[in-house]
Design a protein around this motif. Sequence first.
Motif, PDB file in Angstrom:
ATOM      1  N   LEU A   1      -3.518   1.196  10.893  1.00 57.62           N
ATOM      2  CA  LEU A   1      -3.221   1.432   9.485  1.00 57.62           C
ATOM      3  C   LEU A   1      -4.401   1.054   8.604  1.00 57.62           C
ATOM      4  O   LEU A   1      -4.731   1.754   7.640  1.00 57.62           O
ATOM      5  CB  LEU A   1      -1.983   0.642   9.065  1.00 57.62           C
ATOM      6  CG  LEU A   1      -0.661   1.068   9.702  1.00 57.62           C
ATOM      7  CD1 LEU A   1       0.451   0.099   9.328  1.00 57.62           C
ATOM      8  CD2 LEU A   1      -0.289   2.480   9.271  1.00 57.62           C
ATOM      9  N   ARG A   2      -5.062  -0.044   8.925  1.00 60.40           N
ATOM     10  CA  ARG A   2      -6.219  -0.472   8.128  1.00 60.40           C
ATOM     11  C   ARG A   2      -7.332   0.560   8.193  1.00 60.40           C
ATOM     12  O   ARG A   2      -7.966   0.862   7.176  1.00 60.40           O
ATOM     13  CB  ARG A   2      -6.711  -1.827   8.617  1.00 60.40           C
ATOM     14  CG  ARG A   2      -5.868  -2.987   8.114  1.00 60.40           C
ATOM     15  CD  ARG A   2      -6.365  -4.310   8.643  1.00 60.40           C
ATOM     16  NE  ARG A   2      -5.685  -5.420   7.986  1.00 60.40           N
ATOM     17  CZ  ARG A   2      -5.534  -6.623   8.519  1.00 60.40           C
ATOM     18  NH1 ARG A   2      -6.027  -6.883   9.737  1.00 60.40           N
ATOM     19  NH2 ARG A   2      -4.909  -7.582   7.860  1.00 60.40           N
TER      20      ARG A   2
ATOM     21  N   GLN B   1       1.209  -1.613   2.290  1.00 62.12           N
ATOM     22  CA  GLN B   1      -0.012  -0.867   2.547  1.00 62.12           C
ATOM     23  C   GLN B   1      -1.146  -1.847   2.846  1.00 62.12           C
ATOM     24  O   GLN B   1      -1.248  -2.900   2.196  1.00 62.12           O
ATOM     25  CB  GLN B   1      -0.381  -0.019   1.336  1.00 62.12           C
ATOM     26  CG  GLN B   1       0.699   0.963   0.920  1.00 62.12           C
ATOM     27  CD  GLN B   1       0.402   1.585  -0.436  1.00 62.12           C
ATOM     28  OE1 GLN B   1      -0.158   2.674  -0.514  1.00 62.12           O
ATOM     29  NE2 GLN B   1       0.774   0.883  -1.500  1.00 62.12           N
ATOM     30  N   PRO B   2      -2.025  -1.517   3.798  1.00 61.46           N
ATOM     31  CA  PRO B   2      -3.154  -2.409   4.081  1.00 61.46           C
ATOM     32  C   PRO B   2      -4.112  -2.537   2.903  1.00 61.46           C
ATOM     33  O   PRO B   2      -4.817  -3.537   2.777  1.00 61.46           O
ATOM     34  CB  PRO B   2      -3.847  -1.728   5.268  1.00 61.46           C
ATOM     35  CG  PRO B   2      -2.841  -0.793   5.831  1.00 61.46           C
ATOM     36  CD  PRO B   2      -1.987  -0.361   4.693  1.00 61.46           C
ATOM     37  N   ALA B   3      -4.158  -1.529   2.035  1.00 61.81           N
ATOM     38  CA  ALA B   3      -5.043  -1.543   0.878  1.00 61.81           C
ATOM     39  C   ALA B   3      -4.423  -0.682  -0.216  1.00 61.81           C
ATOM     40  O   ALA B   3      -3.634   0.217   0.065  1.00 61.81           O
ATOM     41  CB  ALA B   3      -6.430  -1.015   1.256  1.00 61.81           C
TER      42      ALA B   3
ATOM     43  N   VAL C   1       1.334  -3.984  -1.348  1.00 61.80           N
ATOM     44  CA  VAL C   1       0.129  -4.107  -0.525  1.00 61.80           C
ATOM     45  C   VAL C   1       0.133  -5.467   0.155  1.00 61.80           C
ATOM     46  O   VAL C   1       0.748  -6.430  -0.332  1.00 61.80           O
ATOM     47  CB  VAL C   1      -1.154  -3.931  -1.369  1.00 61.80           C
ATOM     48  CG1 VAL C   1      -1.317  -2.489  -1.814  1.00 61.80           C
ATOM     49  CG2 VAL C   1      -1.144  -4.853  -2.574  1.00 61.80           C
ATOM     50  N   ARG C   2      -0.551  -5.548   1.269  1.00 65.64           N
ATOM     51  CA  ARG C   2      -0.480  -6.753   2.099  1.00 65.64           C
ATOM     52  C   ARG C   2      -1.000  -8.000   1.396  1.00 65.64           C
ATOM     53  O   ARG C   2      -0.512  -9.095   1.648  1.00 65.64           O
ATOM     54  CB  ARG C   2      -1.231  -6.538   3.415  1.00 65.64           C
ATOM     55  CG  ARG C   2      -0.455  -5.677   4.378  1.00 65.64           C
ATOM     56  CD  ARG C   2      -0.937  -5.756   5.806  1.00 65.64           C
ATOM     57  NE  ARG C   2       0.035  -5.114   6.675  1.00 65.64           N
ATOM     58  CZ  ARG C   2       1.027  -5.729   7.300  1.00 65.64           C
ATOM     59  NH1 ARG C   2       1.178  -7.036   7.136  1.00 65.64           N
ATOM     60  NH2 ARG C   2       1.863  -5.078   8.066  1.00 65.64           N
ATOM     61  N   ASP C   3      -1.984  -7.846   0.527  1.00 62.56           N
ATOM     62  CA  ASP C   3      -2.501  -9.052  -0.115  1.00 62.56           C
ATOM     63  C   ASP C   3      -1.555  -9.599  -1.185  1.00 62.56           C
ATOM     64  O   ASP C   3      -1.848 -10.629  -1.797  1.00 62.56           O
ATOM     65  CB  ASP C   3      -3.910  -8.827  -0.679  1.00 62.56           C
ATOM     66  CG  ASP C   3      -3.965  -7.780  -1.777  1.00 62.56           C
ATOM     67  OD1 ASP C   3      -2.895  -7.321  -2.217  1.00 62.56           O
ATOM     68  OD2 ASP C   3      -5.076  -7.435  -2.194  1.00 62.56           O
TER      69      ASP C   3
ATOM     70  N   ASP D   1       4.636  -3.952  13.374  1.00 62.59           N
ATOM     71  CA  ASP D   1       3.519  -4.756  12.880  1.00 62.59           C
ATOM     72  C   ASP D   1       2.269  -4.610  13.734  1.00 62.59           C
ATOM     73  O   ASP D   1       1.154  -4.811  13.247  1.00 62.59           O
ATOM     74  CB  ASP D   1       3.922  -6.232  12.835  1.00 62.59           C
ATOM     75  CG  ASP D   1       4.921  -6.506  11.720  1.00 62.59           C
ATOM     76  OD1 ASP D   1       4.963  -5.706  10.757  1.00 62.59           O
ATOM     77  OD2 ASP D   1       5.649  -7.514  11.812  1.00 62.59           O
TER      78      ASP D   1
ATOM     79  N   LEU E   1      -1.056  -2.531  12.740  1.00 61.48           N
ATOM     80  CA  LEU E   1      -1.860  -2.871  11.569  1.00 61.48           C
ATOM     81  C   LEU E   1      -3.322  -2.447  11.695  1.00 61.48           C
ATOM     82  O   LEU E   1      -3.881  -1.909  10.726  1.00 61.48           O
ATOM     83  CB  LEU E   1      -1.759  -4.365  11.271  1.00 61.48           C
ATOM     84  CG  LEU E   1      -2.503  -4.850  10.024  1.00 61.48           C
ATOM     85  CD1 LEU E   1      -2.033  -4.103   8.786  1.00 61.48           C
ATOM     86  CD2 LEU E   1      -2.311  -6.361   9.853  1.00 61.48           C
TER      87      LEU E   1
END
Length: 464
Positions: A400-401, A242-244, A220-222, A394, A397
Amino acid sequence: MPEHYGAAGSIRRHVLVVEDDPAMASLVKDTLEREGFRVSVERSGEGAIAAVEREWFDVAIVDKELPVLNGLDLVSFLTHRVPEMPVILITAFGGALVAEAALSRGATRYLDKPVRLAELVGTVRGVLGHDAGPAAPRRQSPTPASAPRPGAPGPPVRSPWAVILAGGRGTRLLPLTRRLFGEPRPKQYATLVGSRSMLQRTFDRVALAVPPERTVVVSVRDQAKYLASELPRPSTAHVLLQPADRGTAAGVLLPAHWIRRRDPDATVAVFPSDHFVLGERLFMNRVAEAAAFVEQHPERLLLLGAAPTDAETEYGWIETGETLGWTPSGAVRAVRRFVEKPTAEEAAACFARGDLWNTLVFVAKAQTLVDVGRQFLWRVHVALEKVAPLFDADDNLPVLRRAFGAMPSASFSTAILQDCAPALAVMRLAGVAWSDWGSPRRVILSLRQAGLAPDWFRRVGLDA
């Protein structure tokens, strides 16, 4: 039970319709009422539960794709709470596995959308004993596989794709990683033995049998700040961020969609990144055997089960069934059932019966994974069908979010594996010591069993 009368004193049977689509619910209600039935409509599983606690129904019609509590779970509740009430499950995203799951949970009939209204009326009358109704399709037991017995050479098999799941938070291990690293570092990025993190050890293990260009790491992105220093540079491995976090279902199904677009006949091996393995080359040999079996039997999703050393309550267990076929290291067996979060007594029974620990390492065709996702998690499936191609750029995004923000969260184990037993098989991880490092207790226990005492043992007061 209360009785409601229609024209000429006839009894009006009461039908509960559970459907979240207002137009479909209204159409079914109007049709059944014209046929003389009394109809109540609920738009959610929770509403249906409240309704059956309030009043009596003669039959329930349940749509599988409901918000929050899905239709299969509602079938389970209704057939236990009101066992004398027939339940008809209908869905637009079904198939043989869903039909089998519906029947195993107690449904009386199963219908695929679009359903002809005359067929639906006939089915309702049939389950109430008026007329013969169409029976739910039953999946035939798969023909036992004819894989070669141990020692017999199989056909040459190309390397599978590998999917490494690296997006979890590792909540139960956070107290330990926070103490060791001064931050709540997700466990897959923690170095707990030797000089390599759990993710790096998983990547090294996978590389014994699968080249980096056929390896997909899902996170995940974070967690990108951790991931950036984890993989070798330069690396030809693919990374999907994954955005989340939407659970392990999205973590497995996203790369399945992504890989299938590039290699429609791909075989995929899935690896969590929080496992401790002794005998890594043997482990990957077993994965290669599983891949060879799946190439011959592409309808199967083949789990690798670990031989238990004790009656562990932190692991899930697999109860095995009849022999379906063979790999060079042993039998491939059917899966009778999963035992999740067992009590001490249940775990002792699993251990005594010879059940296997569920490693959640498995091999399947990418197409098979996509198909089970379509049957059991269609909202996730539809979203991933749209967004999987967008992970190659990219600048996608924001899209995707939005897509992941609307996607339901789901566990691959509970939403899919527990309901698709007819497609499952399991093989024993012969000659391999395995542990899931999900908790500090399991980390410490498995290291001590292996005779290992890393420096941090002393720092936390665990002298070897």
